[in-house]
Enzyme design. Structure first.
Site, short mmCIF file in Angstrom:
data_model
loop_
_atom_site.label_atom_id
_atom_site.label_comp_id
_atom_site.label_asym_id
_atom_site.label_seq_id
_atom_site.Cartn_x
_atom_site.Cartn_y
_atom_site.Cartn_z
CB SER A 156 3.86 1.88 9.93
OG SER A 156 4.87 2.61 10.57
NE ARG A 171 -5.86 0.85 2.41
CZ ARG A 171 -5.86 2.02 1.78
NH1 ARG A 171 -6.91 2.82 1.86
NH2 ARG A 171 -4.81 2.40 1.07
CG ASP A 209 6.80 2.60 8.44
OD1 ASP A 209 6.12 3.28 7.65
OD2 ASP A 209 6.83 1.35 8.40
C1 BGC Z 1 1.19 0.89 5.43
C2 BGC Z 1 2.10 2.10 5.44
C3 BGC Z 1 3.48 1.74 5.96
C4 BGC Z 1 4.03 0.55 5.20
C5 BGC Z 1 5.40 0.13 5.68
C6 BGC Z 1 1.86 -0.27 4.73
O1 BGC Z 1 1.07 -1.43 4.84
O2 BGC Z 1 -0.02 1.18 4.78
O3 BGC Z 1 1.53 3.14 6.22
O4 BGC Z 1 4.32 2.85 5.83
O5 BGC Z 1 3.14 -0.54 5.31
O6 BGC Z 1 5.40 -0.25 7.02
#
Ligand code: BGC
Length: 531
Positions: A156, A171, A209
């Protein structure tokens, strides 16, 4: 009195009016379109190569792992084909030194070790079957080190996805920082470590996620039209929704099934409005920003998600403590403390450390309706080591916490409302008034912060194009199995996409594993993912 006046002025600065909400929705829609047209925009709008949502009839045994916050989870999921499933899982905290490691390998080797432990613990027979099969079964190409489990990898963080199981890390977010992993294919990194341990696993799908949440929601609560959005409001925030392929203008690298005319898009809305065209910025937001790991990025997330709300509150509290004009947690005047004892802040209080105020105390503050704020004052003692806080101080703390939480909920409505408008479902003739516009959400804020969803609804009602009537049709439901079932469902889709001459061979292996797992019911339990 001075404290009350000061508190009111702080609360005022976190006000986020209906007008602000509407302005932000327009900007969100503009940035969403921009992201569908080209790469490198602040709202990334990442194509996921997932072109359909499930309908609940899917079956099979899959594995899923989840890396996205403080914990790493490994699970196996038996999809039962009737919208239900059984689930076995292990959860382990990711060691802090691996979150900021030098080499990507350090983190991914740890993940592979945890997968190995899980297999040994819960699927030991599969190991033996795997070894036996390798000795006795041949494929058209001769003996193969065939993988038994298809695994969905919930990762995620922002990833540029170029296929269902391929994607390079854009990133890190949420406190992770391993520069060596940037621009590398995270599935390949994990597969390499799995292969070093000779585990019978293929990383078949790369899953955000939010995408997992959308899939899990559609599997368990399928409406006539499926769910339109999966969203996380937890440590981080993000959303994935179903978009028409015709609106996706930027070129796609990999293969995908075009027959549904749709694709799930991972918006990465945590980075909505990095340029700050419309996002509100108080001096405390600016101060958090200055000391963050990723200045200039995740600007929306830094105002909305659980990782940051506590830190914003801490910065306000520290300012109040340093303000000579007000008495706050100081107790210069002990008679103002109804407990008749002196307020003391321990030197080791989290108030004096970056990230030292856990957002969870905001839920306690919100929940406490006691006329003496007993629960909150207890939490201030236990969690922040502020001993014998006065009622007035706890009340000021509660008011500021509420203002920060309320702004976060109203900002959350901006993303949700904009995506609902983007899908056009409210005006779609094929969607009747009775059909809900279904949304699956997960994360600590929606799960634990009292009143978070009602505050979202209140703001949704104020959005032009949604209004009272539209908001009634939007159904926001908690969906906690995204990283398990959701990832498994995508692994299933991925398995279907594999042009594998050996499909039957894999099917046979999988049914063997299934039989083995059916006898291993002891550790089955419901997941509780609070990240
Ligand atoms: C990430 C996402 C993720 C979200 C929730 C963010 O910091 O960039 O990819 O879906 O957090 O977990």
């Amino acid at each position: 009195m001075a404290l009350e006046t000061e508190t009111d002025s702080i609360v005022q600065q976190f006000e986020y009016s209906d007008n602000d909400v509407n302005k932000a929705v327009k900007e969100f829609l503009r940035q969403a379109d921009e992201g569908l047209e080209k790469d490198g925009t602040s709202l990334s709008q990442i194509p996921t190569y997932v072109t359909a949502v499930p309908n609940g009839t899917e079956k099979g045994l899959y594995m899923a792992v989840d890396l996205g916050g403080t914990n790493f989870r490994v699970c196996s999921i038996q999809l039962l084909g009737d919208g239900t499933f059984s689930h076995t899982y292990n959860k382990v905290a990711v060691p802090k030194n691996l979150m900021v490691a030098k080499k990507a390998e350090d983190l991914f080797a740890f993940l592979a070790q945890e997968i190995k432990k899980f297999l040994e613990e819960h699927h030991s027979e599969d190991f033996e079957h795997h070894i036996r099969r390798r000795m006795t079964v041949s494929s058209p190409d001769g003996f193969r080190d065939e993988h038994i489990f298809r695994m969905g990898f919930t990762f995620s963080f922002p990833v540029k996805q170029v296929g269902i199981n391929k994607g390079t890390l854009i990133r890190w977010t949420k406190g992770f920082d391993i520069p060596d992993a940037i621009d590398k294919d995270v599935c390949a990194l994990l597969q390499a470590e799995i292969d070093k341990l000779h585990l019978p696993i293929k990383v078949a799908a790369l899953v955000n996620d939010t995408v997992g949440t959308l899939m899990a929601r559609s599997y368990a609560a399928p409406g006539k039209n499926g769910s339109v959005l999966g969203a996380i409001f937890g440590t981080g925030t993000n959303g994935a929704y179903v978009e028409k392929l015709s609106k996706l203008k930027k070129p796609l690298a990999g293969d995908y099934d075009q027959s549904t005319g749709e694709m799930v898009i991972n918006t990465e809305w945590g980075s909505f409005d990095n340029q700050l065209n419309v996002l509100p910025t108080t001096k405390w937001d600016a101060s958090l920003e200055k000391d963050s790991l990723n200045p200039g990025f995740q600007m929306y997330e830094k105002r909305v998600s659980g990782m940051f709300l506590g830190e914003i509150l801490r910065l306000v509290v520290v300012e109040l403590l340093n303000n000579p004009e007000v008495s706050f947690f100081k107790d210069e005047n002990s008679s103002s403390n109804d407990r008749g004892s002196v307020t003391i802040i321990s030197r080791d209080s989290g108030l004096f450390k970056q990230w030292g105020l856990d957002t969870a105390i905001m839920s306690t503050a919100e929940l406490d309706q006691d006329p003496e704020l007993t629960g909150l004052r207890q939490a201030l003692e236990n969690n922040l080591h502020v001993y014998a806080p006065a009622y007035e101080d706890a009340l000021a703390f509660k008011k500021v916490a509420h203002a920060i939480g309320r702004r976060a909920a109203r900002l959350s409505a901006v993303a949700i409302g904009a995506i609902v408008l983007q899908t056009g479902k409210l005006n779609d003739k094929d969607v009747t008034e009775e059909d809900p516009i279904d949304i699956g959400v997960d994360g600590s804020l929606v799960e634990h912060y009292p009143g978070f969803r009602p505050m979202i609804y209140e703001a949704l009602r104020a959005i032009d194009g949604i209004g009272e009537e539209g908001a009634k049709r939007i159904r926001i439901g908690l969906t906690q199995d995204g990283s398990g079932v959701g990832a498994a469902l995508i692994a299933l889709v991925a398995a279907g996409m594999e042009k594998n001459a050996n499909a039957e061979y894999i099917g046979e292996l999988r049914s063997t594993s299934k039989a083995a797992a059916a006898t291993d019911g002891s550790a089955d339990e419901k997941a509780t993912n609070s990240d």
